[in-house]
Design a protein around this motif. Structure first.
Motif, PDB file in Angstrom:
ATOM      1  N   HIS A 109      32.161  43.081  43.389  1.00 17.81           N
ATOM      2  CA  HIS A 109      33.175  42.493  44.283  1.00 17.81           C
ATOM      3  C   HIS A 109      34.530  42.630  43.603  1.00 17.81           C
ATOM      4  O   HIS A 109      34.587  42.769  42.381  1.00 17.81           O
ATOM      5  CB  HIS A 109      32.886  41.010  44.532  1.00 17.81           C
ATOM      6  CG  HIS A 109      32.804  40.247  43.248  1.00 17.81           C
ATOM      7  ND1 HIS A 109      33.918  39.958  42.491  1.00 17.81           N
ATOM      8  CD2 HIS A 109      31.742  39.780  42.552  1.00 17.81           C
ATOM      9  CE1 HIS A 109      33.538  39.326  41.402  1.00 17.81           C
ATOM     10  NE2 HIS A 109      32.223  39.211  41.395  1.00 17.81           N
ATOM     11  N   ASP A 122      36.151  41.551  35.447  1.00 18.63           N
ATOM     12  CA  ASP A 122      36.101  40.344  36.283  1.00 18.63           C
ATOM     13  C   ASP A 122      36.762  39.170  35.563  1.00 18.63           C
ATOM     14  O   ASP A 122      37.598  38.460  36.138  1.00 18.63           O
ATOM     15  CB  ASP A 122      34.644  40.006  36.606  1.00 18.63           C
ATOM     16  CG  ASP A 122      34.501  38.684  37.338  1.00 18.63           C
ATOM     17  OD1 ASP A 122      34.948  38.609  38.495  1.00 18.63           O
ATOM     18  OD2 ASP A 122      33.963  37.727  36.760  1.00 18.63           O
ATOM     19  N   HIS A 147      37.381  35.776  43.350  1.00 14.99           N
ATOM     20  CA  HIS A 147      36.783  36.919  44.023  1.00 14.99           C
ATOM     21  C   HIS A 147      37.315  37.064  45.440  1.00 14.99           C
ATOM     22  O   HIS A 147      37.659  36.079  46.076  1.00 14.99           O
ATOM     23  CB  HIS A 147      35.264  36.735  44.083  1.00 14.99           C
ATOM     24  CG  HIS A 147      34.660  36.423  42.752  1.00 14.99           C
ATOM     25  ND1 HIS A 147      33.499  35.710  42.596  1.00 14.99           N
ATOM     26  CD2 HIS A 147      35.073  36.718  41.497  1.00 14.99           C
ATOM     27  CE1 HIS A 147      33.213  35.589  41.319  1.00 14.99           C
ATOM     28  NE2 HIS A 147      34.160  36.178  40.619  1.00 14.99           N
ATOM     29  N   HIS A 198      40.067  36.892  36.589  1.00 15.04           N
ATOM     30  CA  HIS A 198      40.132  35.423  36.700  1.00 15.04           C
ATOM     31  C   HIS A 198      41.282  34.874  35.872  1.00 15.04           C
ATOM     32  O   HIS A 198      41.871  33.854  36.214  1.00 15.04           O
ATOM     33  CB  HIS A 198      38.832  34.780  36.221  1.00 15.04           C
ATOM     34  CG  HIS A 198      37.702  34.960  37.180  1.00 15.04           C
ATOM     35  ND1 HIS A 198      37.727  34.439  38.451  1.00 15.04           N
ATOM     36  CD2 HIS A 198      36.519  35.606  37.060  1.00 15.04           C
ATOM     37  CE1 HIS A 198      36.597  34.752  39.066  1.00 15.04           C
ATOM     38  NE2 HIS A 198      35.854  35.467  38.245  1.00 15.04           N
ATOM     39  N   THR A 210      38.037  41.189  42.001  1.00 16.85           N
ATOM     40  CA  THR A 210      38.601  39.949  41.441  1.00 16.85           C
ATOM     41  C   THR A 210      40.098  40.193  41.214  1.00 16.85           C
ATOM     42  O   THR A 210      40.533  40.464  40.099  1.00 16.85           O
ATOM     43  CB  THR A 210      37.924  39.573  40.105  1.00 16.85           C
ATOM     44  OG1 THR A 210      36.495  39.637  40.252  1.00 16.85           O
ATOM     45  CG2 THR A 210      38.303  38.160  39.656  1.00 16.85           C
TER      46      THR A 210
HETATM   47 ZN   LIG Z   1      33.931  36.447  38.567  1.00 13.53          ZN
END
Ligand SMILES: [Zn+2]
Length: 389
Positions: A331, A286, A340, A290, A333
């Protein structure tokens, strides 16, 4: 972990471009499908996603992200107290406009963040507001008898965007904006007083994710299974604590590429002596999403496979002949979005006693899971399905 096809990877996703022999090996005799952990109308994030993974309907029990983290840190919350996530962030000024440069203050280490947070406590704390030290860039502000019906925005959703459009709005927002303004001045001062902090990518605080203390029904009374949680992240630990799970602390767990994978695996296998269930949460895919860095994301997925899935399978195989494994994400990313998104995520369920294969796929990926044709719309039902399967 889930992502989108990238031109840089010849139309493959980072998961497809990674080396994942251990997950691919499991897939061959596993149930494969896609699952949705973000109910319609809710914002995609680890808070909603991980409540759902642990079997809780987010639409019933989610009050905000920050109170879940407060639980992990052990912050006593009264029924009218409102908890805010307080990120250390970096905002840069370009032609008179403020842009969100980094939602994580360069993944500031906890020790350094303590210097900043201690200074901010002096400046911001009073009868109403209290600041609590967390891990890395993730800290907490409690507003006693505060307001919670404001519009706030996660800083990782507005990378490189003008922050003026995303400051808190609604009743009480003036108070928060005032705190954020004063924090900027104070952080500048702290950096000037501590030459070793000069080059730090940290200029501001960002307040978001507010809510009051939620109530979760105990995991054990729902499933009649005793379980544990391993994570570097306070949010996940807080959900675990509220659910009545054993929350295990692993030294050197950072939630990033440099995390102590070995320690997490050892702790998980060890916890199964007393528990029948353990959730290991891995955050690096994740975070690298980002960062918008597909090479780092591939590294994170390679590591997840080689340093977590491989040793876990080996450890279980050595000790037990009857065990199950579920691999699932909260979820996507996508690196191209740097935030997300809402696509359904792949899952697999492996049962050492039973070949549950429902497909002819050879790898674990977004596409193979989707091609299996199995879809679980209510993500919070996956856990019950896993226990029964
Ligand atoms: Zn995140």
């Amino acid at each position: 972990m889930p992502d989108r096809p990238l031109a840089n990877l010849d139309g493959r996703t980072p998961l497809e471009a990674s080396e994942t022999p251990f997950m691919d090996d499991l897939v061959k005799s596993s149930e494969l499908g896609t699952v949705n952990h973000i109910p319609k109308g809710m914002k995609s994030g680890s808070d909603v996603g991980n409540l759902s993974i642990l079997g809780y309907d987010p639409q019933e029990c989610f009050t905000g992200r920050s109170p879940l983290e407060a639980e992990s840190i052990g912050i006593p919350l009264g029924p009218n107290d409102v908890c805010y996530r307080c990120n250390l962030v970096n905002i840069v000024n370009n032609n008179g406009k403020d842009f969100m440069d980094d939602h994580s203050a360069g993944h500031i280490d906890t020790e350094t963040s303590k210097v900043i947070i201690d200074g901010l406590k002096e400046e911001l704390q009073d009868n109403e507001f209290e600041l609590y030290q967390g891990v890395s860039y993730r800290h907490i502000l409690v507003w006693k008898n505060g307001l919670s019906k404001l519009e706030t925005t996660p800083p990782h959703d507005i990378l490189d965007q003008n922050t003026i459009d995303y400051l808190p709005t609604g009743p009480g927002s003036v108070r928060l904006r005032d705190l954020m303004r004063r924090a900027r001045v104070k952080i500048k001062k702290i950096k000037n007083q501590n030459p070793e902090l000069k080059s730090l990518n940290c200029s501001d605080i960002w307040l978001w994710g507010q809510g009051k203390k939620p109530v979760l029904e105990q995991f054990k009374s729902i499933h009649n299974i005793k379980g544990s949680v391993i994570s570097a992240v306070d949010l996940i630990k807080g959900i675990g604590k509220l659910a009545g799970l054993d929350v295990l602390n692993v030294e050197g767990a950072t939630g990033y590429l440099d995390t102590n994978y070995k320690g997490k695996v050892e702790s998980a296998l060890d916890s199964l002596k007393e528990n029948d269930f353990c959730m290991i949460h891995i955050e690096a895919p994740d975070e690298t999403g980002h960062e918008g860095d597909y090479k780092k994301k591939i590294q994170a997925i390679d590591d997840l496979d080689k340093k977590v899935v491989g040793p876990i399978v080996e450890g279980l195989r050595d000790k037990y002949d009857d065990y199950k494994i579920c691999i699932v994400s909260d979820h996507p990313t996508p690196v191209e979005l740097r935030t997300h998104s809402y696509e359904y995520v792949p899952y697999l369920i492996y049962n050492s006693k039973l070949n549950t294969c429902n497909h002819n796929q050879k790898v674990f990926s977004e596409r193979s899971a989707s091609e299996s044709g199995v879809v679980i719309e209510n993500g919070f039902e996956l856990l019950g399905h896993f226990f029964k399967k």
